[in-house]
Structures are given as C-alpha cells and as structure tokens.
Scaffold this active site. Structure first.
Site, PDB file in Angstrom:
ATOM      1  N   PHE A 222      -1.403   1.845   6.371  1.00  9.59           N
ATOM      2  CA  PHE A 222      -0.182   2.580   6.690  1.00  9.59           C
ATOM      3  C   PHE A 222       0.494   2.103   7.965  1.00  9.59           C
ATOM      4  CE2 PHE A 222      -3.310   4.846   9.277  1.00  9.59           C
ATOM      5  CZ  PHE A 222      -2.605   5.064  10.465  1.00  9.59           C
TER       6      PHE A 222
ATOM      7  N   LYS B 157      -0.930  -2.912  -3.582  1.00 15.40           N
ATOM      8  CA  LYS B 157      -1.232  -1.478  -3.487  1.00 15.40           C
ATOM      9  C   LYS B 157      -1.033  -1.083  -2.029  1.00 15.40           C
ATOM     10  CE  LYS B 157      -3.741   1.400  -2.364  1.00 15.40           C
ATOM     11  NZ  LYS B 157      -3.471   2.567  -1.426  1.00 15.40           N
TER      12      LYS B 157
ATOM     13  N   GLU C 187      -0.392   4.961   0.465  1.00 12.47           N
ATOM     14  CA  GLU C 187       0.358   6.068  -0.132  1.00 12.47           C
ATOM     15  C   GLU C 187       1.021   6.946   0.922  1.00 12.47           C
ATOM     16  OE1 GLU C 187      -3.966   7.484   0.246  1.00 12.47           O
ATOM     17  OE2 GLU C 187      -2.828   5.622  -0.034  1.00 12.47           O
ATOM     18  N   ARG C 188       0.725   6.698   2.211  1.00 15.69           N
ATOM     19  CA  ARG C 188       1.334   7.511   3.267  1.00 15.69           C
ATOM     20  C   ARG C 188       2.756   7.082   3.591  1.00 15.69           C
ATOM     21  NH1 ARG C 188      -3.777   7.687   7.499  1.00 15.69           N
ATOM     22  NH2 ARG C 188      -5.281   8.661   6.093  1.00 15.69           N
TER      23      ARG C 188
ATOM     24  N   SER D 118      -9.515  -0.088   7.748  1.00 15.07           N
ATOM     25  CA  SER D 118     -10.668   0.326   8.538  1.00 15.07           C
ATOM     26  C   SER D 118     -11.921  -0.426   8.099  1.00 15.07           C
ATOM     27  CB  SER D 118     -10.902   1.832   8.402  1.00 15.07           C
ATOM     28  OG  SER D 118     -11.373   2.145   7.105  1.00 15.07           O
TER      29      SER D 118
ATOM     30  N   CYS E 127      -4.224  -2.306  14.979  1.00 16.01           N
ATOM     31  CA  CYS E 127      -5.585  -2.844  15.050  1.00 16.01           C
ATOM     32  C   CYS E 127      -5.743  -3.793  16.227  1.00 16.01           C
ATOM     33  CB  CYS E 127      -5.963  -3.536  13.751  1.00 16.01           C
ATOM     34  SG  CYS E 127      -5.045  -5.059  13.441  1.00 16.01           S
TER      35      CYS E 127
ATOM     36  N   GLU F 264     -13.383   3.999  16.717  1.00 13.76           N
ATOM     37  CA  GLU F 264     -12.017   3.491  16.707  1.00 13.76           C
ATOM     38  C   GLU F 264     -11.083   4.698  16.588  1.00 13.76           C
ATOM     39  OE1 GLU F 264      -9.232   0.199  14.398  1.00 13.76           O
ATOM     40  OE2 GLU F 264     -10.847   1.194  13.310  1.00 13.76           O
TER      41      GLU F 264
END
Length: 496
Positions: free
Chosen positions: A149, A173, A176-177, A226, A281, A381
């Site tokens: 996201f 893909k 979805e957020r 993640s 990240c 994290e």
C-alpha cells in the site's frame, strides 16, 4: 461510493467473486469506495487473458515493444499530477511526496525504454573449427506482481514496465487499501498501444495472493511488503515451481559520527524518518549516535514538533495520515510500550487531532531517546513516524549493532571522514548504503534490494537484476558443414 473492479483483458470487470472491502480516505477516516476481492476464478481469468496475449506479445519485435514503452512513458509523464492526486487521496501522503513517487516510477519506465540495448545477446565467432556460439534471453511468459500500500504507483512500476518490455505478460495484484491508481495506469497502457491482456489487474486480499502462488500458468512472482508475508510468498511460490523475488521489511539505521554537521543531520533525520508518515521501507527508524548526542536529540525533537501534519491535498501539509486506524493504533501503542520500557519521549505525536479532520488516521512525528536493542520499538518494524535514538561508543559498536539486526535493507552514515565512511560501508551487512544520504534508493539503472530478512531469493528488483529475473537464457552452438563432410565421434565433444 463507487466500486473499484478488476482490469482483465483490456476492460473493467467485476469478476465472479461477491466479496468486497472498504477503501478509506485516510485524511477523513471515511469510506470512499469499495473494491472487489478476487477469488481463484478471477485470478484464473486474468492468467488466461495474459496467456493468450503472450502468444503475440512474446513474439513482438524489440522495435514494437520499445515504441509502446516510449508512448507509455509520455502518458505517465503527462498524467503525473493526476496519478499523484489518486495516490494522495487513497494513501494519504502529501501531494509533493506522491509526485516524487511517480517520478521514481518514471525512471524505471525510462530504463525499460532501453530494452533493445538491455537484451543484446552475445556472439562468439569460430568458437571451434567452423562452429559459432551465441546466447540470448527470452521472456518467461505470464508473470505476476504483488505490491504494498505504501507506494501504490511506484512499486508496481518497479515491476511491470521491465517485465512487459522483456516480452512477458503481467498480472498485478495491488494492495486492496489503495487500488484505484492501478486501474488508471492500466488505462494508460492501453492508450499507449499495449495489446489487451498484456497488463491485467486483479484486486484482492490473501485469497488472491494464494491463487497467484498456486496457479500453474504463472511463471514468476515479484513481491514487496512485510517480512512475514515475503517469507510466505517466497517459499509457497518456490514450492509451486515459480521463480520468486520477495522483498521484505526493514529496520534502517542512520549512524551519526561526532564529526558530522549537526544541522545537516537534524534536517535529514527528520525528513527521512517522518516523510510519508514513516510508511517507507527505506525510512530511517533508528538513529545511532556515536558519542555525546543530547543536543542533537533535542534539535531533532524540536524540528519534529514543527512538522506540519494535515491532509495530503493541503499544500501546507508536510506529512499526512497513516493508512488505517488500525495502523495508527498499533504505532501509538508501540510508543507507549517504549515509554514503559524506559525510553524517553522527546517528541510526542500521540492523540493528534487535526481541526476539520478529527476522524482522520493521524499520528504525529515522535522521537524516542534512550532506546535499547531489547525494546519493542527497536525490535519491531513500526512503519510509522517514529524515530528511535540509540547510543553507541564508537563506529565499530554501531556497525556491530546494525549487523546483529535481522534486517539488512538500508542504512546510512553521517560523517565528514572518508576513512570512517569506507570502514562503515565495507563493514555493514546491508544491501543499500548511504553516505550522508539517509534514503539511499538506487537509481533505476542499478537494482534495489536488501540482505538477510529483507530479501528472500537472490534477485533484487528493477535495473539489471530485473531484466535477468524476467528472462531466461538460451545458448546456441551451430555450424554449417559442407555437403558430405562428417567428423562425428562417440567421444565427448571438445573444441578444436
């Protein structure tokens, strides 16, 4: 409230799955859209469209592919502001940050525009008597990308331009957020002249991820996200016989040596820790101060308190909200746990309310001093606007601290000593290193990726590694003998 649907075979479709999920506007906390969530049948439809398209696209000339890439580059550039607004609206980041995201994605598209040079093969004339040897690379077929996201435009652009330029077809893909920008980019691909089915978008959650990993028609999967999910995707994908590159999480350290310029350091620590609300990240989440640093901590805390937090579409905002209420609550809980475990809260961003946006997912810049490696705020994290300050006696202790961390994504050192910088860059076991550069994201003609638990598989993303990942090599050994000539033998062939 509109519904965001899949993009399969060149058109929008709701698919067959009846599941839906809300898409929030983080600044207001309100549901802005709903997104369809793909099941296995929807993923199969996308793969089928991509497989049919590959029959033609995989055989297209480099000239044709390059023309489409150049047209796509021009369309993305022309629509950069619109793409940035879509990102800002659904992710929450400020417009200037969204514009930077689009620019870094454009750089990878521009790299992919050079695909004729990147796919040049090799040729050895007269490798043996009358025998020539040459090598070239071919596309894999249908490949997939699963993206996070935090960079809904840039990270997919780290994947699909190179994959498509190499002759593959692509199934994306996205998160979805914040899914809308992927459909808009799909429309730009079509406008650029890309044949239907070469680029497809399936929205979804874990069901779609599992369907991608298990689908026999997908040759390779790229993932950024993640570490727990990266580990899962890597091993499940490999188990299904796929080529996988899976980039995971990070705990990025910035080591500050006593000879560094304190004003320069304070300015860049604040920018790198709190830009994009820390949802990067490559964000610096741990500052390692070598020697006395109390004054620097107070300067960083003072500057953190002055960061203008607000909605992403407000030009006065320097930092927007985090992605969801759950993310905000997790971040603020970790700050509280850190305080209970002994850290000093030098700047406190908890319980922040923005006038007119009281329901938004805001948490302010936070600086925790006196953090130790045993504390949760150091070990986890956080993925939010939290900077932990750790102390070290010398540069070797700082290097040892970084090397003992399970992550190895990015790190930086602030110093005016070339000798210290060289000692640092050769000593740390980290994939991307900055010297007086706190966010050392490589340019598009290098490759991005970390070490240790920040990467599963050996392939980094985009750049030369990206071309290698999306292709496989062939070597041809050939000769054209004269009629009737033969020197066949039962012994193992050797060069002459």
């Amino acid at each position: 409230m509109g519904t965001i649907e899949h993009w399969i075979g060149g058109s929008v479709t709701a698919g067959v799955s009846s599941r839906r999920a809300p898409v929030y506007q983080p600044a207001t906390g309100q549901v802005a859209h709903e997104v369809v969530l793909a099941g296995a049948a929807d993923v199969d439809a996308a793969v089928s469209a991509a497989r049919v398209a590959f029959e033609g696209w995989g055989q297209e000339s480099l000239s044709r592919r390059t023309k489409v890439l150049f047209a796509f580059r021009e369309l993305v550039s022309r629509n950069a502001e619109k793409i940035g607004k879509i990102v800002s609206n659904e992710h929450g980041k400020v417009l200037s940050d969204a514009a930077g995201e689009v620019q870094r994605g454009l750089e990878v598209i521009e790299f992919a525009c050079g695909i004729p040079q990147l796919l040049k093969g090799s040729y050895s004339d007269q490798a043996s008597a009358g025998v020539d040897v040459f090598g070239f690379r071919e596309p894999l077929g249908v490949v997939a990308g699963i993206t996070p996201f935090n960079f809904p435009a840039m990270v997919p652009m780290w994947m699909h331009p190179i994959a498509i330029a190499c002759g593959n077809t692509f199934v994306l893909k996205p998160s979805e957020r914040d899914p809308s920008v992927s459909n808009f980019v799909a429309s730009l691909w079509r406008e650029a002249g890309l044949p239907d089915g070469v680029f497809n978008v399936v929205h979804g959650d874990h069901d779609a991820v599992d369907a991608i990993l298990k689908h026999p028609g997908i040759a390779a999967v790229s993932f950024v996200g993640s570490t727990p999910i990266a580990r899962y995707i890597y091993f499940e994908g490999v188990k299904s016989g796929k080529r996988v590159q899976a980039l995971g999480g990070a705990k990025n350290h910035a080591v500050v040596l006593p000879d560094a310029d304190p004003d320069f350091v304070a300015e860049h620590l604040v920018a790198s820790a709190f830009g994009s609300a820390g949802e990067r990240c490559m964000a610096v989440s741990a500052a390692v101060l070598v020697g006395a640093g109390d004054r620097l901590v107070e300067e960083v805390a003072s500057r953190a308190a002055e960061v203008r937090v607000g909605p992403g579409d407000d030009p006065a905002s320097e930092m927007g909200p985090v992605i969801t209420a759950a993310a905000r609550d997790r971040i603020e809980n970790l700050i509280s746990v850190g305080e209970r475990q002994g850290a000093r809260v030098a700047a406190d961003g908890r319980n922040l309310k923005i006038p007119g946006y009281e329901e938004g997912f805001f948490t302010g810049p936070t600086v925790l001093d006196g953090v130790t490696p045993e504390m949760d705020v150091y070990r986890e994290e956080i993925f939010g606007p939290v900077l932990s300050v750790v102390r070290a006696g010398d540069v070797d202790e700082a290097i040892a601290l970084i090397n003992s961390n399970p992550y190895g994504n990015g790190t930086a050192v602030f110093t005016s000593s070339g000798a210290a910088a060289r000692r640092f860059q050769r000593g740390v076991r980290v994939g991307m290193i900055g010297v007086n550069v706190p966010i050392p994201v490589p340019m598009a003609y290098y490759s991005f990726g970390g070490w240790k638990d920040s990467l599963f598989g050996q392939s980094h993303i985009y750049g030369p590694d990206g071309v290698d990942f999306y292709t496989r090599g062939k070597v041809v050994t050939q000769r054209w003998p004269s009629t009737g000539a033969s020197d066949a033998s039962l012994h193992f062939p050797t060069a002459r």
